[in-house]
Design a protein around this motif. Structure first.
Motif, PDB file in Angstrom:
ATOM      1  N   ASP A 176       0.816  -1.219   0.000  1.00 15.33           N
ATOM      2  CA  ASP A 176       0.000   0.000   0.000  1.00 15.33           C
ATOM      3  C   ASP A 176       0.846   1.264   0.000  1.00 15.33           C
ATOM      4  OD1 ASP A 176      -2.343  -1.346  -0.120  1.00 15.33           O
ATOM      5  OD2 ASP A 176      -2.908  -1.098   1.983  1.00 15.33           O
ATOM      6  N   PHE A 177       1.936   1.288   0.772  1.00 13.48           N
ATOM      7  CA  PHE A 177       2.778   2.490   0.846  1.00 13.48           C
ATOM      8  C   PHE A 177       3.372   2.831  -0.519  1.00 13.48           C
ATOM      9  CE2 PHE A 177       5.826  -0.869   0.989  1.00 13.48           C
ATOM     10  CZ  PHE A 177       6.976  -0.356   0.445  1.00 13.48           C
ATOM     11  N   PHE A 178       3.459   1.838  -1.388  1.00 12.28           N
ATOM     12  CA  PHE A 178       4.081   2.003  -2.688  1.00 12.28           C
ATOM     13  C   PHE A 178       3.038   2.203  -3.794  1.00 12.28           C
ATOM     14  CE2 PHE A 178       5.819  -0.207  -6.511  1.00 12.28           C
ATOM     15  CZ  PHE A 178       6.856   0.665  -6.787  1.00 12.28           C
ATOM     16  N   MET A 179       2.003   1.379  -3.775  1.00 10.10           N
ATOM     17  CA  MET A 179       0.977   1.429  -4.823  1.00 10.10           C
ATOM     18  C   MET A 179      -0.142   2.418  -4.501  1.00 10.10           C
ATOM     19  SD  MET A 179       2.041  -0.715  -7.101  1.00 10.10           S
ATOM     20  CE  MET A 179       0.646  -1.170  -8.109  1.00 10.10           C
ATOM     21  N   HIS A 180      -0.366   2.705  -3.223  1.00 11.57           N
ATOM     22  CA  HIS A 180      -1.438   3.627  -2.804  1.00 11.57           C
ATOM     23  C   HIS A 180      -0.860   4.704  -1.888  1.00 11.57           C
ATOM     24  CE1 HIS A 180      -4.410   0.727  -4.338  1.00 11.57           C
ATOM     25  NE2 HIS A 180      -3.674  -0.202  -3.752  1.00 11.57           N
ATOM     26  N   PRO A 181       0.030   5.548  -2.370  1.00 10.37           N
ATOM     27  CA  PRO A 181       0.649   6.574  -1.511  1.00 10.37           C
ATOM     28  C   PRO A 181      -0.394   7.551  -0.974  1.00 10.37           C
ATOM     29  CG  PRO A 181       1.109   7.028  -3.821  1.00 10.37           C
ATOM     30  CD  PRO A 181       0.471   5.677  -3.775  1.00 10.37           C
ATOM     31  N   ARG A 182      -0.185   7.977   0.267  1.00  5.88           N
ATOM     32  CA  ARG A 182      -1.106   8.935   0.883  1.00  5.88           C
ATOM     33  C   ARG A 182      -0.565  10.357   0.804  1.00  5.88           C
ATOM     34  NH1 ARG A 182      -2.831   5.702   6.454  1.00  5.88           N
ATOM     35  NH2 ARG A 182      -3.731   3.857   5.427  1.00  5.88           N
ATOM     36  N   LYS A 183       0.739  10.512   1.023  1.00  5.12           N
ATOM     37  CA  LYS A 183       1.335  11.848   0.999  1.00  5.12           C
ATOM     38  C   LYS A 183       1.735  12.262  -0.411  1.00  5.12           C
ATOM     39  CE  LYS A 183       4.667  10.823   3.746  1.00  5.12           C
ATOM     40  NZ  LYS A 183       5.900  10.934   4.566  1.00  5.12           N
ATOM     41  N   ASN A 184       2.384  11.391  -1.103  1.00 10.17           N
ATOM     42  CA  ASN A 184       2.990  11.740  -2.398  1.00 10.17           C
ATOM     43  C   ASN A 184       2.050  11.376  -3.550  1.00 10.17           C
ATOM     44  OD1 ASN A 184       5.395  12.570  -1.042  1.00 10.17           O
ATOM     45  ND2 ASN A 184       5.978  10.425  -0.867  1.00 10.17           N
ATOM     46  N   ARG A 185       1.009  12.198  -3.692  1.00 11.36           N
ATOM     47  CA  ARG A 185      -0.008  11.928  -4.717  1.00 11.36           C
ATOM     48  C   ARG A 185      -0.053  13.025  -5.773  1.00 11.36           C
ATOM     49  NH1 ARG A 185      -5.512  10.045  -1.984  1.00 11.36           N
ATOM     50  NH2 ARG A 185      -5.874   9.531  -4.181  1.00 11.36           N
ATOM     51  N   SER A 186       1.022  13.759  -5.872  1.00 14.54           N
ATOM     52  CA  SER A 186       1.121  14.770  -6.924  1.00 14.54           C
ATOM     53  C   SER A 186       2.593  15.025  -7.212  1.00 14.54           C
ATOM     54  CB  SER A 186       0.444  16.077  -6.489  1.00 14.54           C
ATOM     55  OG  SER A 186       1.180  16.698  -5.444  1.00 14.54           O
ATOM     56  N   SER A 187       2.850  15.573  -8.383  1.00 16.83           N
ATOM     57  CA  SER A 187       4.241  15.851  -8.756  1.00 16.83           C
ATOM     58  C   SER A 187       4.885  16.851  -7.800  1.00 16.83           C
ATOM     59  CB  SER A 187       4.298  16.387 -10.190  1.00 16.83           C
ATOM     60  OG  SER A 187       3.763  15.449 -11.100  1.00 16.83           O
ATOM     61  N   ALA A 188       4.069  17.770  -7.237  1.00 13.59           N
ATOM     62  CA  ALA A 188       4.602  18.799  -6.339  1.00 13.59           C
ATOM     63  C   ALA A 188       5.137  18.208  -5.037  1.00 13.59           C
ATOM     64  CB  ALA A 188       3.517  19.832  -6.035  1.00 13.59           C
ATOM     65  N   SER A 189       4.693  16.999  -4.676  1.00 14.92           N
ATOM     66  CA  SER A 189       5.134  16.388  -3.422  1.00 14.92           C
ATOM     67  C   SER A 189       6.572  15.872  -3.499  1.00 14.92           C
ATOM     68  CB  SER A 189       4.202  15.232  -3.035  1.00 14.92           C
ATOM     69  OG  SER A 189       4.257  14.192  -4.005  1.00 14.92           O
ATOM     70  N   LEU A 190       7.152  15.863  -4.715  1.00  9.91           N
ATOM     71  CA  LEU A 190       8.509  15.350  -4.868  1.00  9.91           C
ATOM     72  C   LEU A 190       9.520  16.182  -4.080  1.00  9.91           C
ATOM     73  CD1 LEU A 190      10.450  13.351  -6.164  1.00  9.91           C
ATOM     74  CD2 LEU A 190      10.512  14.809  -8.196  1.00  9.91           C
ATOM     75  N   GLU A 191       9.304  17.483  -3.978  1.00  9.61           N
ATOM     76  CA  GLU A 191      10.244  18.323  -3.240  1.00  9.61           C
ATOM     77  C   GLU A 191      10.335  17.915  -1.783  1.00  9.61           C
ATOM     78  OE1 GLU A 191      11.052  22.973  -1.887  1.00  9.61           O
ATOM     79  OE2 GLU A 191       9.508  22.528  -3.374  1.00  9.61           O
ATOM     80  N   GLY A 192       9.197  17.703  -1.142  1.00 13.15           N
ATOM     81  CA  GLY A 192       9.201  17.293   0.260  1.00 13.15           C
ATOM     82  C   GLY A 192       9.855  15.930   0.450  1.00 13.15           C
TER      83      GLY A 192
END
Length: 561
Positions: free
Chosen positions: A339-355
């Motif tokens: 789930d952490f890999f296939m269903h991410p909760r935090k990283n669900r947009s390209s903008a989350s890559l910075e964090g």
């Protein structure tokens, strides 16, 4: 034989192919085992000890590799009173020496030997004060790993730029002290260099652990490290490159694998482009690290797999070609462990890559020198994929970083043989590709590796051969010993013979970072990693009478440690 110079113990009698044979001078009472020089007792002829060889043309430093004694004849000795002379055996003690370095006119030690001494050159013991001066060097900073095994009074230091800039391998069998050596080294790095940047892959949760109150602590001083469960870091599927997606979702042995690979490329590129058309990105490729919806990828394959033409009378060109792909995809998609890999909760947009990247390299809030990523909760079959992502993130981050040489990254790979294997197993293609890329090109972009393994013969040969430094602990396996021997520089190959006799925590340091190949008794890390063996005898005498088996089963079911 008495000598005017107390340090003089013998002379060179034979030189062949870099090997020097010396004979020791006997005293009136035979061959001494030690000599007192400058208020210290120095061993004479002890295996592994250092000596200085002098002649008119120059001086070299050598190590005693072998010591043996043999009878060379007899001589007559007068008896008492009128007794007839008696014959006694004349014995000679010889040393086999390995040249380690040359002492220049300024009295400084230089690794390697450009000119060997001639037959008859004098062999001298080296007082600790002189040896200290020879081994000292001008450096901005030095890492103190321990004490020289042959001279415990002397500190053993390594030069960090050479140590990590040329990649490092820590090799040794289970129980030899690899985890302790790594922990001690990393603690020294963090203490000595406050702007260090380290990412540590922890396969067994040895370097960070939870206390009873739920807080996390580890081997690093407070405020220097961030301990992350790999699931918490949440490296999502959309960071995978096209080739990594192929490795994950497609069985290359499938008869329709070629069709699946081609359709996956077209679909992933289309979805990445559609999902980021408002992001203002001018150019995108199939490998760009931007978000795309994984469920839409499935629907595209499903639609093509079930497509029929002419009102359902004719099967589409790809009808039934993706059956195996869809089954494989759903098995991963519906498995809760992923789930952490296939269903991410935090990283669900390209903008989350910075964090994500900030947390990864220690620039998140609060900033940290070390990021310890605990891979122990990750399913074993997914570890290669996550490891490949971590390696690629480290490489790509500094590849695109204009200040890469001001922000070098060290990636520490614990138990590296488990996910960077020598064998060409398809499960590890991505990880090998990622780590081998760092090994061959990473130092140009300020990304280097520290490889830790108990089975060097099972490690990627490409990765190991690129290492410029080796910290070798005890290795008893003959195949591993021979493999390590081939890795070592020419002048240090004979030192591999002592690998099986090293003490726990004792290291043979070879490479650019050490002035010369030396044995080091490493410092005990404080605190030590959680890698101690189970106290079997104590547990079997005083251990618990019963266990909460239901709780064990619950952890097993939920895959939570």
């Amino acid at each position: 034989m008495s000598t005017p110079d107390p340090t003089l113990i013998g002379r060179v009698i034979d030189i062949q192919g870099g090997r020097l044979i010396a004979t020791l001078y006997p005293s009136e009472d035979g061959f001494p085992s030690a000599k007192s020089i400058e208020d210290e007792s120095l061993p004479v002829g002890q295996l592994g000890s250092l000596v200085e060889i002098k002649d008119r043309a120059g001086h070299i430093l050598a190590e005693i590799a072998r010591s043996h004694e043999e009878a060379v004849g007899t001589r007559a000795v007068k008896g008492e009173a009128n007794a007839a002379p008696r014959q006694v055996t004349v014995r000679e003690r010889r040393l086999e020496l390995t040249a380690l370095g040359e002492i220049n006119d300024e009295g400084r030690l230089e690794p390697g030997v450009s000119r060997y001494p001639v037959v008859g050159a004098a062999v001298h013991l080296i007082p600790t004060t002189r040896l200290s001066g020879l081994l000292s060097r001008q450096a901005q900073v030095a890492l103190e790993l321990g004490r020289l095994s042959v001279r415990p009074a002397l500190k053993a230091t390594l030069e960090p730029t050479a140590l990590f800039g040329r990649h490092l391998a820590i090799l040794g069998q289970s129980g030899a002290g690899k985890s302790w050596t790594l922990a001690s080294l990393m603690q020294c790095v963090v203490k000595t260099m406050p702007r260090s940047h380290i990412v540590l892959l922890d396969l067994h949760g040895e370097y960070g652990w939870k206390r009873a109150d739920g807080t996390v602590e580890g081997i690093f001083p407070p405020g220097t490290a961030r301990y992350l469960d790999a699931r918490e870091l949440e490296i999502p599927y959309w960071l995978l490159t096209y080739s990594e997606l192929v490795d994950l979702f497609i069985d290359r042995a499938d008869a329709n694998a070629t069709l699946q690979i081609a359709f996956l490329r077209e679909t992933v590129y289309k979805l990445r482009k559609q999902s980021n058309q408002h992001a203002g990105i001018d150019r995108l490729s199939v490998d760009s690290p931007v978000y795309f919806p994984i469920d839409e990828l499935y629907q595209c394959f499903k639609k093509a797999n079930e497509e029929k033409l002419e009102f359902g009378k004719v099967k589409g060109p790809l009808f039934g070609a993706f059956d195996d792909f869809l089954v494989r995809f759903l098995s991963l998609y519906n498995d809760g462990r992923y789930d952490f890999f296939m269903h991410p909760r935090k990283n669900r947009s390209s903008a989350s890559l910075e964090g994500l990247l900030r947390d990864f390299v220690g620039l998140g809030e609060p900033k940290r020198q070390v990021t310890v990523i605990d891979l122990s909760p990750i399913p074993v079959d997914l570890r290669p994929v996550i490891s490949a992502q971590i390696g690629r993130l480290a490489y790509e981050f500094n590849y695109w970083n204009p200040r890469r040489h001001e922000f070098p990254l060290l990636l520490v790979c614990e138990e590296a043989h488990q996910y960077i294997p020598r064998e060409s197993d398809t499960r590890f293609v991505g990880t090998r590709r990622s780590m081998e890329r760092i090994a061959k090109e990473g130092r140009k972009y300020g990304v280097t590796l520290c490889i830790v393994s108990q089975r060097p013969t099972e490690l990627s040969e490409t990765v190991l051969s690129q290492c410029g430094n080796y910290l070798c602990l005890r290795i008893s396996n003959a195949d591993d010993q021979e493999y390590v021997r081939r890795l070592l520089p020419e002048g240090a190959k004979n030192l591999a013979d002592m690998l099986s006799s090293l003490r726990r925590g004792e290291v043979l340091a070879v490479g650019d970072a050490a002035m010369l190949p030396v044995r080091i008794q490493g410092y005990r890390p404080d605190p030590p990693p959680a890698s101690n063996d189970a106290p079997l005898s104590q547990s079997w005498m005083d251990g618990p009478e019963d266990l909460d088996v239901a709780d064990i089963i619950d952890h097993w079911w939920r895959q939570v440690r």
